[in-house]
Design an enzyme around this catalytic site. Structure first.
Site, PDB file in Angstrom:
ATOM      1  N   GLY A 185     -68.765 -24.602  49.399  1.00  0.00           N
ATOM      2  CA  GLY A 185     -67.846 -25.564  49.642  1.00  0.00           C
ATOM      3  C   GLY A 185     -66.333 -24.648  49.974  1.00  0.00           C
ATOM      4  N   ASP A 186     -65.416 -25.294  49.853  1.00  0.00           N
ATOM      5  CA  ASP A 186     -64.066 -24.648  50.343  1.00  0.00           C
ATOM      6  C   ASP A 186     -63.590 -23.676  49.199  1.00  0.00           C
ATOM      7  OD1 ASP A 186     -63.475 -25.847  52.842  1.00  0.00           O
ATOM      8  OD2 ASP A 186     -63.308 -27.723  51.741  1.00  0.00           O
ATOM      9  N   GLY A 187     -63.981 -23.899  48.001  1.00  0.00           N
ATOM     10  CA  GLY A 187     -63.554 -23.295  46.865  1.00  0.00           C
ATOM     11  C   GLY A 187     -63.826 -21.625  46.972  1.00  0.00           C
ATOM     12  N   GLU A 191     -61.098 -18.239  47.173  1.00  0.00           N
ATOM     13  CA  GLU A 191     -61.289 -17.276  46.318  1.00  0.00           C
ATOM     14  C   GLU A 191     -61.253 -15.991  47.154  1.00  0.00           C
ATOM     15  OE1 GLU A 191     -64.218 -16.930  43.382  1.00  0.00           O
ATOM     16  OE2 GLU A 191     -64.189 -19.159  42.826  1.00  0.00           O
ATOM     17  N   ARG A 280     -69.171 -35.740  40.859  1.00  0.00           N
ATOM     18  CA  ARG A 280     -69.681 -34.698  41.771  1.00  0.00           C
ATOM     19  C   ARG A 280     -71.058 -35.023  42.200  1.00  0.00           C
ATOM     20  NH1 ARG A 280     -68.396 -29.489  43.673  1.00  0.00           N
ATOM     21  NH2 ARG A 280     -66.758 -29.558  42.560  1.00  0.00           N
ATOM     22  N   ASP A 452     -56.602 -26.835  46.737  1.00  0.00           N
ATOM     23  CA  ASP A 452     -57.701 -26.283  47.521  1.00  0.00           C
ATOM     24  C   ASP A 452     -59.010 -26.476  46.383  1.00  0.00           C
ATOM     25  OD1 ASP A 452     -56.083 -25.393  49.356  1.00  0.00           O
ATOM     26  OD2 ASP A 452     -56.769 -23.510  49.330  1.00  0.00           O
TER      27      ASP A 452
END
Length: 494
Positions: A185-187, A191, A280, A452
């Site tokens: 995902g975007d995480g 990072e 989730r 984010d």
């Protein structure tokens, strides 16, 4: 026809009578435009564009195997189909009259593909725990075959714990790779950006192209990139965008409170979405479900926002004089968070905030949402006018709104039409300050600030408020956001 001109020099246009998949055909290749065409007496005509439809090729004796990625409906006519149609893998076997001829054609293919600037070596970071925990399956089934067909060499690294991707990006020997790709995902992408910006060589490291292959829950960056090019949202299209090697600049926002910093490329929200993490397991449907719960239990918060509007948005907010804007600058923080802040690397854009024309809006607020790109998830578009590198954040503010109208505008976020609501304040800003307050009618409870997909500050009485001590920032003191235009680089469909 001969494969060479009379003087032995390979021409820009090659023509030959060959066999394609066993069928006799007249073929031509324009080494200038990259058009590979052939037609048979049976009326089957094809036109492949090397740049936009060919992954790679392989030569075996008199045969050239062209590995293509074409629209599924393409076939018995020249040209590609338009619209957001699905692509499919397809191999074409070109059988030349001689090995010498096959070598000449394959050399021309290779010379042209090398001019495209495609990546040859990639470092791939895969998060096996994101979304529905299917990233490894996605890689094996959808990503790996396309990379191998294109001849890209890659190193695959799975993450084992939170912030592992940041550590990898911080220590990676970047000279070995042409890009860093996140299967997640975007995480994980965020990072990686933070890891690159915490390096001593951050100014060159942050220019390494980044790629995102959606395998999480939100996938807002992948959706935004594909949608901007008119491509359908899919894993294979995201992979192909990386293979083609097109790059675009990407704004990076410095989120700061005292000495604590976080670098954002997607969004910041105040009490909007993070509680949906408990759902989730529902996948992307969790956002719609949470919208319903959010309306049923509508909350308002005291607080204040200040911003420097982009040209054309000066009508929003009340002007702040210079003394007020300086007074509200983010204070230095002396508590324990300082130990967690990088000691070297990028510290934020070099701008003089006190010289800017600040505006102010007081609460109560129902919603405050800032986005760097249009989509925050594959079916949630809070900021339809957001650009990847315009140097601004797009802000959505909702203050007073009946429940029915709020539900309507939340549901309209799937196409961005919510910004037309009279209850929505939508503007672009260069810098932004958020001073979050307590819940209206319940002063013992605060809200949640998320950047984010990660909680950076939470008030008392919030979801998992026991984790307050581990949050990067404190709920209450002002949090400041400033944009550095086009600081990072990301692979893009075009």
């Amino acid at each position: 026809m001969a494969c060479k001109g009379e003087d032995g020099i390979q021409p820009l246009m090659l023509r030959e009578r060959i066999r394609v998949d066993g069928v006799a055909a007249d073929a031509s290749f324009n080494a200038s435009t990259g058009e590979l065409r052939w037609g048979s007496s049976a009326g089957v005509n094809w036109c492949l564009m090397m740049e936009s439809e060919v992954l790679g090729f392989k030569t075996k004796g008199v045969k050239i195997i062209v590995k293509a990625f074409v629209f599924a409906s393409k076939g018995a006519s020249f040209g590609a189909s338009g619209g957001k149609l699905a692509r499919t893998r397809k191999d074409f076997v070109l059988e030349m009259p001689s090995e010498q001829c096959a070598m000449i054609w394959s050399d021309k293919f290779g010379d042209l593909i090398n001019l495209f600037g495609r990546p040859r070596r990639l470092f791939i970071i895969l998060n096996p725990y994101g979304g529905k925990r299917c990233a490894l399956k996605i890689f094996q089934n959808d990503v790996k075959p396309l990379l191998e067909a294109s001849g890209i060499i890659y190193t695959l690294q799975e993450t084992s714990y939170q912030l592992h991707a940041r550590e990898l990006a911080h220590k990676l020997d970047l000279l070995k790779y042409d890009g860093i790709v996140c299967v997640s995902g975007d995480g994980v992408l965020v990072e990686v950006v933070n890891g690159l910006l915490q390096r001593e060589d951050w100014d060159t490291a942050v220019k390494v192209p980044l790629g995102i292959i959606p395998a999480g829950t939100g996938n807002g960056m992948a959706k935004s990139l594909l949608d901007s090019a008119g491509d359908s949202y899919s894993v294979s299209n995201a992979v192909f965008a990386i293979i083609r090697g097109h790059r675009r600049s990407l704004d990076v926002t410095t989120v700061q409170q005292g000495e604590a910093r976080f670098f954002s490329v997607l969004m910041l929200t105040w009490d909007v979405d993070i509680e949906s993490e408990k759902y989730r397991w529902m996948g992307s449907a969790r956002f719609d479900f949470y919208c319903f719960l959010r309306v049923v239990n509508m909350r308002k918060y005291h607080g204040n926002v200040q911003f420097v509007p982009a040209a054309g948005y000066e009508v929003y907010g009340e002007p702040l004089d210079r003394n007020e804007s300086c007074k509200d600058e983010v204070p230095e923080q002396t508590c324990g968070v300082a130990a967690r802040v990088q000691q070297c690397g990028y510290t934020g854009p070099k701008i003089s905030l006190e010289d800017l024309e600040w505006k102010s809006v007081n609460g109560p607020f129902i919603l405050v949402w800032l986005n760097n790109v249009p989509w925050s998830g594959e079916d949630v578009m809070p900021a339809p006018e957001a650009k990847f590198s315009d140097g601004f954040l797009d802000v959505v503010i909702v203050k007073d709104c009946p429940k029915t109208a709020f539900l309507s505008l939340m549901l309209k976020m799937n196409d961005g039409s919510h910004v037309k609501s009279r209850y929505v304040m939508y503007l672009k800003v260069k810098a932004f300050r958020l001073r979050p307050g307590q819940r209206v009618g319940n002063p013992d409870k605060g809200g949640i600030i998320d950047s984010d997909g990660e909680v950076i500050a939470r008030g008392e009485g919030t979801y998992e408020c026991s984790l307050q001590e581990t949050d990067l920032m404190t709920y209450g003191p002002p949090i400041q956001m400033t944009v550095d235009k086009g600081l990072a680089t990301i692979f893009s469909p075009k």
